[in-house]
Design an enzyme around this catalytic site. Structure first.
Site, short mmCIF file in Angstrom:
data_model
loop_
_atom_site.label_atom_id
_atom_site.label_comp_id
_atom_site.label_asym_id
_atom_site.label_seq_id
_atom_site.Cartn_x
_atom_site.Cartn_y
_atom_site.Cartn_z
N ASP A 18 0.86 -1.19 0.00
CA ASP A 18 0.00 0.00 0.00
C ASP A 18 0.90 1.24 0.00
OD1 ASP A 18 -2.17 1.67 0.23
OD2 ASP A 18 -2.39 1.40 2.39
N MET A 19 0.71 2.11 -0.98
CA MET A 19 1.54 3.31 -1.05
C MET A 19 1.25 4.23 0.14
SD MET A 19 2.97 2.41 -3.75
CE MET A 19 4.09 3.79 -3.95
N TYR A 23 -1.31 10.33 -3.00
CA TYR A 23 -1.44 11.52 -3.86
C TYR A 23 -0.41 12.59 -3.44
CZ TYR A 23 -6.00 9.83 -5.65
OH TYR A 23 -7.00 9.11 -6.24
N GLU A 121 -2.81 0.16 -4.34
CA GLU A 121 -2.66 -1.08 -3.57
C GLU A 121 -2.45 -2.26 -4.51
OE1 GLU A 121 -5.66 -1.72 -0.12
OE2 GLU A 121 -6.55 -0.45 -1.67
N1 DCP Z 1 -8.26 9.19 -1.56
C1 DCP Z 1 -9.30 10.01 -1.97
N2 DCP Z 1 -10.34 10.27 -1.13
C2 DCP Z 1 -10.36 9.73 0.08
C3 DCP Z 1 -9.34 8.89 0.49
C4 DCP Z 1 -8.28 8.63 -0.35
O1 DCP Z 1 -9.28 10.51 -3.08
N3 DCP Z 1 -11.37 10.01 0.89
C5 DCP Z 1 -7.09 9.01 -2.45
C6 DCP Z 1 -5.94 9.85 -1.96
C7 DCP Z 1 -4.99 8.88 -1.33
C8 DCP Z 1 -5.23 7.63 -2.13
O2 DCP Z 1 -6.61 7.66 -2.45
O3 DCP Z 1 -3.64 9.33 -1.40
C9 DCP Z 1 -4.92 6.36 -1.38
O4 DCP Z 1 -5.72 6.31 -0.22
P1 DCP Z 1 -5.22 5.62 1.09
O5 DCP Z 1 -6.38 5.33 1.95
O6 DCP Z 1 -4.31 4.48 0.77
O7 DCP Z 1 -4.45 6.73 1.87
P2 DCP Z 1 -3.05 7.37 1.60
O8 DCP Z 1 -2.25 6.60 0.60
O9 DCP Z 1 -3.24 8.82 1.29
O10 DCP Z 1 -2.38 7.32 3.02
P3 DCP Z 1 -1.86 6.04 3.84
O11 DCP Z 1 -0.38 6.19 3.90
O12 DCP Z 1 -2.50 6.17 5.18
O13 DCP Z 1 -2.28 4.80 3.11
#
Ligand code: DCP
Length: 605
Positions: A18-19, A23, A121
Site C-alpha cells: 500500500d503506497m 497523492y 494497492e
Molecule cells: N483518496 C481520496 N479520497 C479519500 C481517500 C483517499 O481521493 N477520501 C485518495 C488519496 C490517497 C489515495 O486515495 O492518497 C490512497 O488512499 P489511502 O487510503 O491508501 O491513503 P493514503 O495513501 O493517502 O495514506 P496512507 O499512507 O494512510 O495509506
C-alpha cells in the site's frame, strides 16, 4: 455471495503493498520543494480550503487529518502546503495518480503474480520466490542483516528479537518462508523507491486477508509480517466492521442479530451455528474469517477491472433538471470513453457493461430510505453512444426512484452524485481480424438485446461480503469522511478496492474518478429505455425489487428471490457475446530481478 474457499496451502506467501500518502507523494515528486514539508492534497471544490484527500506524514504529526478542510488544517498546522488535485472537464482529473500507480505495479510484478487492487494497492503472491530464496539463501546462515531490518519492531521494538525471529533455526517451514517474503518485499520496496521515488508499506502473511490487515499497521515505509502463531492475537480484538467485506450489511447483521462486535466475539460461534444463521457458504466463510483462513487467490491482473468517472454535487449544487444531468453525463461519458479508448489501444481490452450510479433526494420525501437504483446495459463504444445510453439509464433509474409520473423538467428531485462506469473488461478475442468488425458484431448484438427488453439482473447478495464491498459506487460506500458545510460527505471505502471495489477505495472526494476493481459488478441492469424520451412515466408493469432491511430473515428471502431472477439471463448474455471471457493474465511483464540485498524494515508483532 460469499465464497468460502479453503486455503489450498498455508505455506503461501502473500504480500499486500500500500503506497504511503499516495497523492501527496505524487505531488511531491512533481514539486520536489514540497518534500519533507507538511503537505496535503485537497479536492477540486475549494470551499473552506477544500476537503483533504491525502495528508503527508509530517502533517499528520501536527494533527492534520483527512476529515479536515484546508482552512482547518491551516489552523492546526500553519505551514501546511495545500495542493489541489489536477482538474479537467470541471472535475478532478486523477490520471496522474493512476499512471503513477501503474509505474509501481510494473515494478512489483517482477517477483510474482501481481494483482492491482486499487489505485495504490497491490497484492503479490511471492510463494515461488520465497521457496526459491529459502533453497538458495538459508536465512540462519546470513552473517549480517541490513540495519533497516533490525530497526523493525517486534511488539516490543527489540531489534534483536526481530533478528532472532528471521534467523531462527527451529522455525517451521511456514515461518521460514515468511521471513524470506519479508526480505523479498523489502527489496521490492527499495526498488520502488529507487525507480519512482515513492515509499510504500506492506503486509506479509499466508493469505490476502491477513496481508491486507497487516500492511497498514506500521506506516510509512515499513512492513509487517503475520506469523501463523500471531493470527489469533491479531484478529481477536479487531472490530468486526473493520474486517474486509464485513463493513456492510453482513457486518451489521452480525452486530445486531448475534451481538458480535469483534472478531473475538465471532470466534465463540460454532460453524454449525453460523451456517444455521447465514447458510452453509456464508456461515463457513465467517467461521474461516474469524480464524484468519482465506483461500482467496491473488489474481494475475495488472490492469484495472473497471473504469469509472463520477462527480458529486453537494448541497445547493445538486442537479435538478434533466438538462443539467445530461450536461454532466456528457462530461463524464467523454472521460470514460477516452479511458476506454486508451485501454483498447494500449491493452487490447474491451468493456462490456455500462453502469450508471446516482445519489438522489426527493424534496417531499416520504420514503427517504429508497436509493436511486443503479442501472446497467451493454456498453457501446464511442462517447456519443455512451452518453446516449447513460442518459437513458438515468431516466430509467429516475423513473423507478420517483415511482410516479413526473415531467422531466419538474422539480421535486435532486441529484447529489453521478457516476458512469465500464466493467466486464476482457481482452479482445484472439483471432479477431479487425477491431472495427468486432465492434460492428457487438453493436448488432447489443441493439437486439435492447429490443428484446432483456433484463440482466445479477444475483443480489445484499448481505454477502462480495456484494457489500464490490459495489463501491463512489458516493455510496461505507466509510465517510465528513466535509461539513455544503459539501457532500466524502466517501471512501478502504476495503472495497480489492475488491472495488475497492474498490472499492473509489473516490476523489467531491470529484470521483478512481479505478475500481469491483466497482460495478452487481448493479441492477436494465434494458435501455426508448431513446430521446423526455417525459418520464412509470410503466404499468415496472420490474421492481423491494430490498428488505437488515436481518437474517430478509437476507434469506432476498437471496432466494434474486438468485432465481438473475442468473439465467446473465449467462445467456455472456454466452451470446462471442468475446473471450478468459481470465486475464497480464503478468507478461515479469522482468529480471537483481539479487536481494539484505532488505529493509520487517516488522513482526
Ligand atoms: N483518496 C481520496 N479520497 C479519500 C481517500 C483517499 O481521493 N477520501 C485518495 C488519496 C490517497 C489515495 O486515495 O492518497 C490512497 O488512499 P489511502 O487510503 O491508501 O491513503 P493514503 O495513501 O493517502 O495514506 P496512507 O499512507 O494512510 O495509506
Amino acid at each position: 455471495m460469499p465464497v468460502a474457499r479453503p486455503e489450498s496451502s498455508d505455506s503461501r506467501i502473500i504480500a499486500h503493498v500500500d503506497m504511503d500518502c499516495f497523492y501527496v507523494q505524487v505531488e511531491q515528486r512533481k514539486q520536489p520543494h514540497l518534500r519533507g514539508q507538511p503537505t496535503a492534497v485537497v479536492q477540486y471544490n475549494s470551499w473552506k480550503g477544500g476537503g483533504l484527500i491525502a495528508v503527508s506524514y509530517e502533517a499528520r504529526k501536527d494533527g492534520v487529518k483527512r476529515s479536515m478542510r484546508g482552512d482547518e488544517a491551516k489552523k492546526v498546522c500553519p505551514q501546511i502546503q495545500l495542493v489541489q488535485v489536477p482538474v479537467a472537464r470541471g472535475k478532478a482529473d486523477l490520471s496522474i495518480y493512476r499512471n503513477a500507480g501503474s509505474e509501481v505495479v510494473s515494478i512489483l510484478a517482477r517477483k510474482g503474480r501481481c494483482e492491482r487492487a486499487s489505485i495504490d494497492e497491490v497484492y503479490l503472491d511471492l510463494t515461488d520466490a520465497a521457496e526459491t530464496m529459502l533453497k538458495e539463501t538459508p536465512l540462519e546462515s546470513l552473517e549480517s542483516i541490513n540495519e533497516e531490518v533490525l530497526k523493525s519492531h517486534n511488539g516490543n521494538d527489540d531489534k534483536e528479537l526481530v533478528r532472532e525471529w528471521l534467523q531462527r533455526r527451529d522455525a517451521d517451514h511456514r515461518d521460514k518462508l515468511l521471513a524470506c517474503g519479508a526480505f523479498i518485499v523489502a527489496e521490492l520496496r527499495l526498488q520502488v523507491l529507487r525507480e519512482t521515488e515513492f515509499t510504500c508499506s506492506a503486509g506479509i502473511a499466508h493469505n490476502k486477508m491477513l496481508a491486507k490487515l497487516a500492511s497498514g499497521m506500521n506506516k510509512p515505509a515499513q512492513q509487517t509480517i503475520v506469523p501463523f502463531a500471531s493470527v489469533k492475537g491479531l484478529l481477536e480484538p479487531l472490530p468486526i466492521k473493520k474486517m474486509k467485506q464485513l463493513g456492510g450489511k453482513l457486518g451489521s447483521s452480525l452486530q445486531i442479530d448475534l451481538g458480535v462486535n469483534t472478531v473475538g466475539d465471532l470466534l465463540q460461534f460454532s460453524q454449525e451455528k453460523l451456517q444455521d444463521f447465514y447458510g452453509v457458504n456464508t456461515g463457513t466463510w465467517l467461521w474461516n474469517v474469524a480464524r484468519g483462513i482465506s483461500g482467496e487467490e491473488v489474481e494475475g491482473r495488472l490492469l484495472p477491472k473497471s473504469h469509472g468517472s463520477g462527480k458529486t454535487f453537494p448541497g445547493p449544487r445538486a442537479l435538478k433538471t434533466l438538462a443539467a444531468v445530461e450536461k454532466w453525463l456528457k462530461e463524464l461519458c467523454e472521460e470514460l470513453s477516452e479511458r476506454l479508448q486508451s485501454d483498447l489501444e494500449k491493452n487490447k481490452r474491451v468493456a462490456h457493461t455500462l453502469t450508471l450510479h446516482a445519489n438522489a433526494y426527493k424534496s417531499t420525501d416520504t420514503d427517504s430510505y429508497k436509493k436511486f437504483p443503479s442501472k446497467s446495459c451493454p456498453l457501446r463504444y464511442g462517447g456519443g453512444k455512451i452518453q446516449e445510453d447513460a442518459v437513458n439509464l438515468f431516466q430509467a433509474g429516475l423513473r423507478e426512484y420517483l415511482g410516479a409520473y413526473i415531467g422531466s423538467q419538474c422539480g421535486g428531485w435532486g441529484i447529489t452524485g453521478l457516476s458512469v462506469s465500464a466493467s466486464k473488461i476482457v481482452p479482445i478475442p484472439s483471432g479477431t481480424c479487425s477491431i472495427t468488425r468486432y465492434f460492428q458484431c457487438r453493436d448488432q448484438f447489443h441493439s437486439s438485446s435492447e429490443l428484446s427488453d432483456e433484463k440482466f439482473i445479477p444475483e443480489d447478495d445484499l448481505l454477502s461480503p462480495s456484494r457489500s464491498e464490490s459495489h463501491p459506487a463512489p458516493h455510496q460506500t461505507e466509510q465517510q469522511t465528513e466535509c461539513g458545510g455544503e459539501e457532500a460527505p466524502v466517501t471512501y471505502d478502504i476495503t472495497s478496492f480489492d475488491q472495488y471495489e475497492n474498490a472499492c477505495k473509489d473516490e476523489a472526494s467531491s470529484d470521483i474518478t478512481r479505478e475500481v476493481s469491483h466497482l460495478l459488478s452487481g448493479a441492477e441492469s436494465c434494458s435501455t429505455p426508448k431513446q430521446n424520451e423526455r417525459q418520464l412515466r412509470l410503466p404499468g408493469k415496472e420490474s421492481k425489487m423491494k430490498y428488505p432491511s437488515d436481518g437474517i430473515r430478509s437476507y434469506g428471502q432476498k437471496r432466494k428471490a434474486t438468485k432465481e431472477k438473475g442468473t439465467s439471463s446473465i449467462l445467456r448474455f455472456l454466452q451470446s457475446n462471442s468475446c473471450s471471457t478468459s481470465k486475464q493474465d497480464n503478468v507478461s511483464a515479469l522482468q529480471e530481478t537483481k539479487p536481494l540485498s539484505s532488505g529493509i524494515s520487517s516488522f513482526i508483532f
